[in-house]
Design an enzyme around this catalytic site. Structure first.
Site, PDB file in Angstrom:
ATOM      1  N   ARG A  13       0.858  -1.189   0.000  1.00 59.13           N
ATOM      2  CA  ARG A  13       0.000   0.000   0.000  1.00 59.13           C
ATOM      3  C   ARG A  13       0.892   1.236   0.000  1.00 59.13           C
ATOM      4  NH1 ARG A  13      -3.146  -0.646   4.880  1.00 59.13           N
ATOM      5  NH2 ARG A  13      -4.341  -2.139   3.639  1.00 59.13           N
ATOM      6  N   ARG A  42      -1.141   6.450   9.681  1.00 63.84           N
ATOM      7  CA  ARG A  42      -1.217   5.942   8.313  1.00 63.84           C
ATOM      8  C   ARG A  42      -1.577   7.051   7.323  1.00 63.84           C
ATOM      9  NH1 ARG A  42      -3.548  -0.232   8.706  1.00 63.84           N
ATOM     10  NH2 ARG A  42      -2.141  -0.976  10.342  1.00 63.84           N
ATOM     11  N   LYS A  76      -2.571   0.874  15.116  1.00 69.95           N
ATOM     12  CA  LYS A  76      -2.623   1.805  13.998  1.00 69.95           C
ATOM     13  C   LYS A  76      -3.344   3.088  14.400  1.00 69.95           C
ATOM     14  CE  LYS A  76      -6.685  -0.631  12.201  1.00 69.95           C
ATOM     15  NZ  LYS A  76      -7.190  -1.477  11.104  1.00 69.95           N
ATOM     16  N   LYS A 123      -5.283   6.574  12.513  1.00 68.80           N
ATOM     17  CA  LYS A 123      -5.783   7.100  11.253  1.00 68.80           C
ATOM     18  C   LYS A 123      -6.251   8.541  11.404  1.00 68.80           C
ATOM     19  CE  LYS A 123      -7.185   2.560   9.514  1.00 68.80           C
ATOM     20  NZ  LYS A 123      -8.288   1.720   8.973  1.00 68.80           N
ATOM     21  N   CYS A 130     -14.570  -3.937   1.024  1.00 70.25           N
ATOM     22  CA  CYS A 130     -13.148  -4.240   1.204  1.00 70.25           C
ATOM     23  C   CYS A 130     -12.733  -5.356   0.254  1.00 70.25           C
ATOM     24  CB  CYS A 130     -12.870  -4.625   2.654  1.00 70.25           C
ATOM     25  SG  CYS A 130     -13.467  -6.270   3.103  1.00 70.25           S
ATOM     26  N   CYS A 159      -7.027 -11.590   1.608  1.00 66.62           N
ATOM     27  CA  CYS A 159      -6.942 -11.095   2.986  1.00 66.62           C
ATOM     28  C   CYS A 159      -7.015 -12.268   3.972  1.00 66.62           C
ATOM     29  CB  CYS A 159      -8.057 -10.103   3.280  1.00 66.62           C
ATOM     30  SG  CYS A 159      -8.018  -9.485   4.984  1.00 66.62           S
ATOM     31  N   CYS A 180     -14.889  -9.168   7.198  1.00 64.64           N
ATOM     32  CA  CYS A 180     -14.645  -9.430   8.618  1.00 64.64           C
ATOM     33  C   CYS A 180     -14.964  -8.163   9.403  1.00 64.64           C
ATOM     34  CB  CYS A 180     -13.196  -9.876   8.849  1.00 64.64           C
ATOM     35  SG  CYS A 180     -12.015  -8.513   8.931  1.00 64.64           S
ATOM     36  N   CYS A 232     -12.545  -2.299   7.390  1.00 62.20           N
ATOM     37  CA  CYS A 232     -11.773  -1.483   6.447  1.00 62.20           C
ATOM     38  C   CYS A 232     -12.656  -0.620   5.547  1.00 62.20           C
ATOM     39  CB  CYS A 232     -10.873  -2.377   5.606  1.00 62.20           C
ATOM     40  SG  CYS A 232      -9.542  -3.165   6.555  1.00 62.20           S
TER      41      CYS A 232
END
Length: 567
Positions: free
Chosen positions: A74, A144, A211, A213, A431, A437, A476, A480
């Protein structure tokens, strides 16, 4: 008092020598297509994940072969903007160095590649570097890719907010030289770096607990879903001149099926800050999370849980203490839509901007829709820029009058224009999920276009196809595609089975709530058929579908996620 054992990733980061680990050794080992288990966590900080083709797992196991490992890389593209030359390079990499031969636009305004053999990783990163692009901190326990509204109409205001997003991204990058040493062949100046105040002044040796964001929104658009981010900035302007932001923080989408201690959450409104103070406040919020965040349980390690566990007022006071600046009262802002403006729009600078719909963000050539070739041909003549959106679409921005007809002709020839997109399909995202994934429990991207055909059909059946409904699907509960902020959210439980969530508001300021658990397509469509039937005849004037199902009691409103989402 016994000291709690930290999450395993904390020890990996501590022992990594500032994200180096044994990545170089793993890169040079061709006996396997994989990296060592601990390095699989560290490579995320460098922008990529190890994956395998789950469609082929059993077959390869029967053949006594290791899984067909490949990598998803990414890029870091603040605000989603790249030049035509950069796009051509991005396209060439996809066509020559990946097995997927495609580009995928993400829900965070960047692109990613799938199907990268380990032997091609270094070449790809070096080729991106030649175009002033990188994948530093695109994944991992760091800040990110910073999103920014790609508003093509208010060009002056967009330019100002984009510069803020870019500064946030650049200022909050990890400082370790590991990326440059491993991938760009820069000399390693020291074998060990012990002074973390110099090496990582913001992150420290163990970086963030999870993470992080960020997003920058420009009212009246909430295309970046600003409240779903750990940290968000809502632009406040006077006479189209940026004067500051309302700072919102503590949002996040991920949860775990069946675990009531995890939940999605929308951000709290902290108050107004001046433009010149943005970096100071961003650093303060991140260091609060660095110092106060949960490093024992990774499922509770996002900043949203820090706000819940420590208390909003305590977190706000600590942020003010670390900046030495008090929040001002929030300014009035209005957010009304999360969609993109499809087709041509003209900006205040008299340039034209063309937004094209890319279903699920997958840019790939197929019969009758040569999307990748079309964008490549446009990039060869385009003099403006490309803007990726958080809805997985792309804007061909800054087109002068004289070039408009040529670009439109190319777009139509290659299937980038001309297709009728329903109101709901144009606002809906999914996603990647299967087959790559490793977290996916069900299909998303591959199934979503067919599912949206059913949604479109039901809306036409009930004569409500003029009403846009935000629909999102993930394989899931990590979220995302931000499914918990959708009016209709589908979250994978098992192959062909999903949790159905209803009741988020259209503007993105209220979460949805579980309506039916672990149901298949027939049950999902039956439930929506009934809800659409009532919506068609019982809705108030201008009432969105999400507001309607809450008003009639199909689901209750989620006001306080910690107590309401599972309650």
């Amino acid at each position: 008092m016994t000291k709690q054992k930290l999450a395993h990733n904390e020890y990996i980061k501590t022992d990594s020598n500032y994200l180096r680990g044994s990545i170089t050794q793993g890169l040079n080992t061709q006996a396997t297509g994989a990296f060592a288990p601990d390095d699989q966590q560290l490579i995320k900080f460098h922008g990529f994940y190890q994956q395998d083709d789950r469609d082929l797992r059993i077959e390869r196991q029967q053949q006594k072969l290791e899984p067909l490992y490949s990598f998803m890389l990414r890029a870091r593209v603040p605000g989603g903007i790249c030049s035509p030359d950069q796009w051509l390079a991005v396209d060439k990499i996809a066509s020559t160095l990946t097995t997927s031969n495609s580009i995928r636009l993400t829900t965070r305004q960047t692109f990613q590649y799938h199907g990268i053999p380990k032997r091609n990783l270094k070449t790809i990163i070096q080729d991106l570097d030649q175009q002033a692009l990188d994948s530093i901190a695109a994944c991992g326990d760091v800040n990110r890719n910073v999103m920014c509204n790609p508003n093509p109409v208010q060009s002056q205001l967009h330019e100002q907010t984009y510069e803020v997003a870019k500064q946030l991204s650049d200022h909050l990058l990890p400082h370790t030289k590991a990326y440059a040493e491993i991938w760009l062949d820069e000399e390693m100046l020291v074998s060990t770096q012990d002074d973390q105040s110099i090496v990582e002044p913001v992150y420290g040796k163990t970086y963030l607990p999870r993470k992080f964001k960020m997003a920058v929104a420009v009212p009246p658009d909430n295309d970046v879903d600003v409240y779903t981010n750990d940290l968000g900035f809502i632009a406040v302007a006077e006479n189209d001149h940026l004067i500051g932001f309302n700072l919102v923080a503590g949002g996040g989408m991920g949860s775990t099926h069946g675990d009531v201690n995890t939940f999605p959450r929308l951000a709290n409104d902290f108050g107004f800050i001046k433009t010149q103070d943005v970096l100071a406040f961003a650093k303060a919020v991140m260091t609060v999370q660095r110092d106060w965040g949960n490093r024992v349980d990774r499922k509770r390690a996002r900043f949203k849980y820090t706000v819940v566990d420590k208390g909003f007022e305590a977190v706000k006071a600590e942020v003010e203490a670390r900046t030495g600046i008090q929040f001002e009262p929030s300014r009035d802002v209005v957010l009304v839509d999360r969609g993109d403006r499809y087709g041509w729009v003209k900006g205040v600078d008299n340039n034209w901007h063309l937004t094209v719909f890319i279903e699920c963000g997958r840019i790939k050539d197929s019969p009758g829709k040569m999307l990748q070739t079309g964008l490549r041909e446009i990039a060869k003549i385009h003099k403006g820029d490309f803007r990726m959106t958080s809805n997985q679409n792309i804007i061909i921005a800054g087109v002068v009058d004289g070039a408009k007809a040529d670009i439109e002709a190319i777009a139509r020839k290659h299937g980038l224009l001309g297709e009728v997109i329903s109101q709901s399909r144009g606002r809906s995202i999914a996603c990647v999920a299967l087959p790559t994934c490793p977290l996916a429990m069900a299909e998303a991207e591959r199934y979503f276009p067919d599912f949206m055909d059913h949604i479109d059909g039901l809306q036409r059946k009930h004569n409500i196809d003029d009403r846009p409904i935000v629909v999102r699907m993930t394989g899931c509960p990590n979220g995302c595609a931000r499914p918990f902020a959708a009016e209709i959210g589908l979250v994978g439980r098992a192959p062909g089975r999903y949790n159905l969530y209803l009741g988020a508001d259209y503007e993105g300021k209220r979460l949805n709530k579980l309506y039916r658990d672990n149901i298949d397509e027939a049950e999902i469509l039956s439930e929506l058929d009934q809800q659409f039937a009532r919506y068609a005849v019982e809705r108030h004037a201008g009432e969105s579908f999400g507001d309607f199902v809450v008003r009639i009691g199909t689901v209750s409103a989620v006001i306080d996620a910690a107590n309401d989402f599972h309650g």
